[in-house]
Design an enzyme around this catalytic site. Structure first.
Site, PDB file in Angstrom:
ATOM      1  N   GLY A   1       0.972  -1.265  -0.141  1.00  0.00           N
ATOM      2  CA  GLY A   1      -0.040  -0.050   0.119  1.00  0.00           C
ATOM      3  C   GLY A   1       0.749   1.368   0.182  1.00  0.00           C
ATOM      4  O   GLY A   1       0.682   2.374   0.690  1.00  0.00           O
TER       5      GLY A   1
ATOM      6  N   GLY B   1      -0.674   4.592  -1.090  1.00  0.00           N
ATOM      7  CA  GLY B   1      -1.639   5.355  -0.211  1.00  0.00           C
ATOM      8  C   GLY B   1      -1.042   6.477   0.486  1.00  0.00           C
ATOM      9  O   GLY B   1       0.371   6.781   0.688  1.00  0.00           O
ATOM     10  N   GLN B   2      -2.041   7.104   1.327  1.00  0.00           N
ATOM     11  CA  GLN B   2      -1.569   8.363   2.180  1.00  0.00           C
ATOM     12  C   GLN B   2      -0.407   8.041   3.119  1.00  0.00           C
ATOM     13  O   GLN B   2       0.672   8.436   3.021  1.00  0.00           O
ATOM     14  CB  GLN B   2      -2.822   8.666   2.942  1.00  0.00           C
ATOM     15  CG  GLN B   2      -2.364   9.763   4.011  1.00  0.00           C
ATOM     16  CD  GLN B   2      -3.593  10.035   5.016  1.00  0.00           C
ATOM     17  OE1 GLN B   2      -4.155  11.149   4.918  1.00  0.00           O
ATOM     18  NE2 GLN B   2      -3.880   9.155   6.009  1.00  0.00           N
ATOM     19  N   ASP B   3      -0.557   6.821   3.747  1.00  0.00           N
ATOM     20  CA  ASP B   3       0.411   6.613   4.791  1.00  0.00           C
ATOM     21  C   ASP B   3       1.644   5.767   4.356  1.00  0.00           C
ATOM     22  O   ASP B   3       2.636   6.061   4.764  1.00  0.00           O
ATOM     23  CB  ASP B   3      -0.132   5.410   5.555  1.00  0.00           C
ATOM     24  CG  ASP B   3      -1.380   6.090   6.618  1.00  0.00           C
ATOM     25  OD1 ASP B   3      -1.661   7.182   6.473  1.00  0.00           O
ATOM     26  OD2 ASP B   3      -1.828   5.208   7.626  1.00  0.00           O
TER      27      ASP B   3
ATOM     28  N   ALA C   1      -1.665  -1.978   2.917  1.00  0.00           N
ATOM     29  CA  ALA C   1      -2.331  -2.088   1.969  1.00  0.00           C
ATOM     30  C   ALA C   1      -3.861  -2.703   2.395  1.00  0.00           C
ATOM     31  O   ALA C   1      -3.918  -3.233   3.251  1.00  0.00           O
ATOM     32  CB  ALA C   1      -2.107  -3.248   1.045  1.00  0.00           C
TER      33      ALA C   1
ATOM     34  N   THR D   1      -7.131  -0.640  13.227  1.00  0.00           N
ATOM     35  CA  THR D   1      -7.967   0.718  13.044  1.00  0.00           C
ATOM     36  C   THR D   1      -9.248   0.751  14.358  1.00  0.00           C
ATOM     37  O   THR D   1      -9.512   0.097  14.799  1.00  0.00           O
ATOM     38  CB  THR D   1      -8.889   0.674  11.686  1.00  0.00           C
ATOM     39  OG1 THR D   1      -9.988   1.954  11.904  1.00  0.00           O
ATOM     40  CG2 THR D   1      -9.546  -0.546  11.403  1.00  0.00           C
TER      41      THR D   1
ATOM     42  N   GLU E   1     -11.785   1.738  14.064  1.00  0.00           N
ATOM     43  CA  GLU E   1     -13.151   1.265  13.661  1.00  0.00           C
ATOM     44  C   GLU E   1     -13.528   0.041  14.478  1.00  0.00           C
ATOM     45  O   GLU E   1     -14.756  -0.475  14.549  1.00  0.00           O
ATOM     46  CB  GLU E   1     -13.315   1.099  12.188  1.00  0.00           C
ATOM     47  CG  GLU E   1     -13.138   2.414  11.279  1.00  0.00           C
ATOM     48  CD  GLU E   1     -14.679   3.241  11.595  1.00  0.00           C
ATOM     49  OE1 GLU E   1     -15.745   2.731  11.716  1.00  0.00           O
ATOM     50  OE2 GLU E   1     -14.246   4.613  11.308  1.00  0.00           O
TER      51      GLU E   1
ATOM     52  N   TYR F   1     -15.957  -3.197   6.667  1.00  0.00           N
ATOM     53  CA  TYR F   1     -14.432  -2.903   6.777  1.00  0.00           C
ATOM     54  C   TYR F   1     -13.931  -3.391   8.345  1.00  0.00           C
ATOM     55  O   TYR F   1     -12.983  -3.950   8.498  1.00  0.00           O
ATOM     56  CB  TYR F   1     -14.236  -1.319   6.613  1.00  0.00           C
ATOM     57  CG  TYR F   1     -13.056  -0.798   7.110  1.00  0.00           C
ATOM     58  CD1 TYR F   1     -11.807  -0.941   6.186  1.00  0.00           C
ATOM     59  CD2 TYR F   1     -12.808   0.102   8.104  1.00  0.00           C
ATOM     60  CE1 TYR F   1     -10.605  -0.253   6.571  1.00  0.00           C
ATOM     61  CE2 TYR F   1     -11.737   0.480   8.373  1.00  0.00           C
ATOM     62  CZ  TYR F   1     -10.761   0.314   7.606  1.00  0.00           C
ATOM     63  OH  TYR F   1      -9.241   0.939   8.103  1.00  0.00           O
TER      64      TYR F   1
ATOM     65  N   LYS G   1     -11.107  -6.206   9.271  1.00  0.00           N
ATOM     66  CA  LYS G   1     -10.198  -5.622  10.093  1.00  0.00           C
ATOM     67  C   LYS G   1      -9.830  -6.301  11.569  1.00  0.00           C
ATOM     68  O   LYS G   1      -8.680  -6.428  11.851  1.00  0.00           O
ATOM     69  CB  LYS G   1     -10.078  -3.964  10.252  1.00  0.00           C
ATOM     70  CG  LYS G   1      -9.531  -3.142   9.006  1.00  0.00           C
ATOM     71  CD  LYS G   1      -7.880  -3.176   8.717  1.00  0.00           C
ATOM     72  CE  LYS G   1      -7.877  -2.191   7.595  1.00  0.00           C
ATOM     73  NZ  LYS G   1      -6.240  -2.397   7.466  1.00  0.00           N
TER      74      LYS G   1
ATOM     75  N   ARG H   1      -4.593  12.855   1.875  1.00  0.00           N
ATOM     76  CA  ARG H   1      -5.820  11.924   2.299  1.00  0.00           C
ATOM     77  C   ARG H   1      -6.827  11.923   0.989  1.00  0.00           C
ATOM     78  O   ARG H   1      -6.749  12.854   0.028  1.00  0.00           O
ATOM     79  CB  ARG H   1      -6.491  12.670   3.239  1.00  0.00           C
ATOM     80  CG  ARG H   1      -7.874  11.993   3.707  1.00  0.00           C
ATOM     81  CD  ARG H   1      -7.443  10.591   4.445  1.00  0.00           C
ATOM     82  NE  ARG H   1      -8.337  10.193   5.635  1.00  0.00           N
ATOM     83  CZ  ARG H   1      -8.519   8.924   5.846  1.00  0.00           C
ATOM     84  NH1 ARG H   1      -7.952   8.008   5.206  1.00  0.00           N
ATOM     85  NH2 ARG H   1      -9.112   8.643   7.117  1.00  0.00           N
TER      86      ARG H   1
HETATM   87  P1  NDP Z   1      -5.318   4.683   1.389  1.00  0.00           P
HETATM   88  O1  NDP Z   1      -6.554   4.135   0.998  1.00  0.00           O
HETATM   89  O2  NDP Z   1      -4.754   5.736   1.371  1.00  0.00           O
HETATM   90  O3  NDP Z   1      -4.157   3.645   0.860  1.00  0.00           O
HETATM   91  C1  NDP Z   1      -4.415   2.232   0.701  1.00  0.00           C
HETATM   92  C2  NDP Z   1      -3.470   1.484  -0.119  1.00  0.00           C
HETATM   93  O4  NDP Z   1      -3.739   0.030  -0.227  1.00  0.00           O
HETATM   94  C3  NDP Z   1      -3.325   1.972  -1.380  1.00  0.00           C
HETATM   95  O5  NDP Z   1      -1.852   2.026  -1.613  1.00  0.00           O
HETATM   96  C4  NDP Z   1      -3.967   0.903  -2.238  1.00  0.00           C
HETATM   97  O6  NDP Z   1      -3.436   0.849  -3.540  1.00  0.00           O
HETATM   98  C5  NDP Z   1      -3.421  -0.320  -1.518  1.00  0.00           C
HETATM   99  N1  NDP Z   1      -4.496  -1.516  -1.760  1.00  0.00           N
HETATM  100  C6  NDP Z   1      -5.921  -1.536  -1.783  1.00  0.00           C
HETATM  101  N2  NDP Z   1      -6.326  -2.814  -2.211  1.00  0.00           N
HETATM  102  C7  NDP Z   1      -5.171  -3.527  -2.240  1.00  0.00           C
HETATM  103  C8  NDP Z   1      -4.865  -4.758  -2.609  1.00  0.00           C
HETATM  104  N3  NDP Z   1      -5.804  -5.585  -2.991  1.00  0.00           N
HETATM  105  N4  NDP Z   1      -3.612  -5.317  -2.830  1.00  0.00           N
HETATM  106  C9  NDP Z   1      -2.555  -4.508  -2.681  1.00  0.00           C
HETATM  107  N5  NDP Z   1      -2.812  -3.093  -2.320  1.00  0.00           N
HETATM  108  C10 NDP Z   1      -3.913  -2.642  -2.207  1.00  0.00           C
HETATM  109  O7  NDP Z   1      -5.165   4.231   3.046  1.00  0.00           O
HETATM  110  P2  NDP Z   1      -4.381   4.961   4.243  1.00  0.00           P
HETATM  111  O8  NDP Z   1      -2.952   5.202   3.640  1.00  0.00           O
HETATM  112  O9  NDP Z   1      -5.061   6.294   4.795  1.00  0.00           O
HETATM  113  O10 NDP Z   1      -4.427   3.725   5.266  1.00  0.00           O
HETATM  114  C11 NDP Z   1      -3.329   2.881   5.491  1.00  0.00           C
HETATM  115  C12 NDP Z   1      -3.790   1.966   6.300  1.00  0.00           C
HETATM  116  O11 NDP Z   1      -4.174   2.237   7.600  1.00  0.00           O
HETATM  117  C13 NDP Z   1      -4.982   1.089   5.581  1.00  0.00           C
HETATM  118  O12 NDP Z   1      -4.850  -0.344   5.980  1.00  0.00           O
HETATM  119  C14 NDP Z   1      -6.206   1.674   6.419  1.00  0.00           C
HETATM  120  O13 NDP Z   1      -7.211   0.636   6.538  1.00  0.00           O
HETATM  121  C15 NDP Z   1      -5.391   1.731   7.754  1.00  0.00           C
HETATM  122  N6  NDP Z   1      -6.187   2.867   8.659  1.00  0.00           N
HETATM  123  C16 NDP Z   1      -6.096   4.176   8.186  1.00  0.00           C
HETATM  124  C17 NDP Z   1      -6.761   5.097   9.108  1.00  0.00           C
HETATM  125  C18 NDP Z   1      -6.731   6.528   8.445  1.00  0.00           C
HETATM  126  O14 NDP Z   1      -6.963   7.346   8.996  1.00  0.00           O
HETATM  127  N7  NDP Z   1      -6.185   7.156   7.545  1.00  0.00           N
HETATM  128  C19 NDP Z   1      -7.121   4.787  10.335  1.00  0.00           C
HETATM  129  C20 NDP Z   1      -6.896   3.434  10.774  1.00  0.00           C
HETATM  130  C21 NDP Z   1      -6.618   2.654   9.972  1.00  0.00           C
HETATM  131  P3  NDP Z   1      -3.927   1.523  -4.704  1.00  0.00           P
HETATM  132  O15 NDP Z   1      -3.486   2.741  -4.774  1.00  0.00           O
HETATM  133  O16 NDP Z   1      -3.843   0.735  -5.859  1.00  0.00           O
HETATM  134  O17 NDP Z   1      -5.632   1.577  -4.549  1.00  0.00           O
END
Ligand code: NDP
Length: 363
Positions: free
Chosen positions: A9, A12-14, A82, A128, A130, A152, A156, A187
């Protein structure tokens, strides 16, 4: 040998902030990406081409790709970030969410075990707040019982327990950070905080008329993502694997978030009415800028999340309040003001609801 991190992942943001942090600490950083027909690597574009940053295709729904990347990279630390991370989307795609957010965690743990890497590889699982869902007890800490309240959160919760199970059954160094909401300029635009900051910027610049939201009374504990990825790293540097609540310990409503975001662009809001009838009105002009829409209400809605970071403060030496709520709102709004200004004379979006309905993002 130096430390080698694998971040699932990373787009993503984190993931993007964590990659920056680990590179600054001298790690070799590997990230997983998914194949997509559109470019979605905006958050890590500045890292691509750096000598210690590498990308690999892998999907948490595909155990062969997980096994393949772990066996190739041989990481000393895995950060499993992810996920299908959107609560509302999990009601529309519950099976996909379960496969990725629950079984995906098992696929990583099992790959590490089957490759005989249990003593050489530490694993962080992105859990999380949640998980607390419908719980009424506040603030929530590591001992508060879970009551997940969305597909979700249920997925989790499996991730959380399977990590604990592998820790106890196989003596693996794996742990969960139970992170409360954390936001940033990066975000995703369909999350409520970003919807608000983008709308404040667009309304100020005459590119949007109104913002539709769900429950304005929902209470959350919001922190800054950049501060929170530091905690993920700290959790894996402890002698013993343990789970931690990561939160600011301060709670605000969606309504307050709106108030501060609009204030930052020079619009003072007053709120009138209750529940579905509540409205955010521009005090200066009397224009209704925020309305509540049932389209943004969830079948089961979590209304009261508030974390207790006492353990993280004591054991990780982490300061949860290095970025205050107002600073967080301000930096997100400032970033969106610049983004919206750079979009130039783009077509005006009358309301975010219309935009989402056109794109089929909400029911
Ligand atoms: P994002 O939605 O910004 O990022 C999620 C990442 O997961 C993206 O890189 C996405 O890739 C990747 N992903 C999704 N599905 C798959 C898959 N099937 N296989 C591989 N990669 C996949 O989330 P955040 O960065 O905000 O959060 C990071 C983690 O922390 C997540 O697990 C989230 O559930 C958890 N979390 C977040 C919180 C928050 O407030 N932000 C709070 C608590 C927990 P792609 O770019 O291709 O979609």
């Amino acid at each position: 040998m130096g430390k080698i991190a694998l971040i699932t992942g990373v787009t993503g943001q984190d993931g993007s902030y964590l990659a920056e942090l680990l590179l600054s600490k001298g790690y070799e950083v590997h990230g997983t990406i998914r194949r997509s027909s559109v470019d979605y690597r905006e958050r890590i574009a500045h890292l691509e081409g750096k000598p210690h940053f590498h990308l690999h295709y892998a999907d948490l729904g595909d155990s062969m790709s997980i096994l393949g990347v772990i066996s190739k990279v041989r990481p000393t630390e895995i950060y499993n970030l992810a996920a299908q991370s959107h609560v509302q989307v999990s009601f529309d795609s519950p099976e996909f969410t379960a496969d990725v957010d629950a079984v995906g965690v098992l696929r990583i743990l099992e790959a590490v075990r089957q490759l005989g890497m249990t003593e050489k590889c530490r694993i962080y699982q992105a859990s999380t707040s949640e998980l607390y869902g419908k719980v009424e007890e506040v603030p929530q800490n590591e001992n508060t019982p879970f009551h997940p309240y969305s597909p979700y959160a249920v997925a989790k919760q499996y991730g959380f327990w399977i990590v604990k199970e592998y820790r106890e059954a196989y003596n693996m160094y794996c742990c969960s950070g139970i992170l409360f909401n954390h936001e940033s300029e990066r975000r995703g635009e369909t999350f409520v905080t970003r919807k608000i900051t983008l709308a404040a910027a667009r309304i100020k610049q005459g590119k949007q008329d109104k913002l539709y939201l769900g429950n304005l009374g929902s209470l959350r504990d919001w922190g800054y993502a950049k501060d929170y990825v530091e905690c993920m790293w700290l959790i894996l540097q402890q002698d013993k694997p343990e789970d931690f609540v990561i939160a600011t310990g301060v709670q605000h409503s969606v309504r307050e978030f709106c108030y501060h975001a609009f204030k930052r662009v020079g619009i003072e809001l007053e709120f009138k009415g209750e529940g579905m009838d509540e409205k955010g009105i521009d005090k200066a002009t009397g224009n209704v800028l925020i309305e509540v829409s049932p389209d943004f209400y969830r079948p089961t809605d979590v209304v009261n999340l508030w974390g207790d970071p006492t353990k993280a403060k004591a054991k990780l030496g982490w300061n949860p309040n290095s970025t205050s709520f107002e600073e967080l709102v301000n930096l997100m709004v400032d970033s969106d003001m610049a983004k919206v200004a750079s979009e130039g004379a783009a077509e005006k979006v009358r309301t975010n609801l219309e935009e989402y309905l056109e794109k089929g993002i909400v029911k």
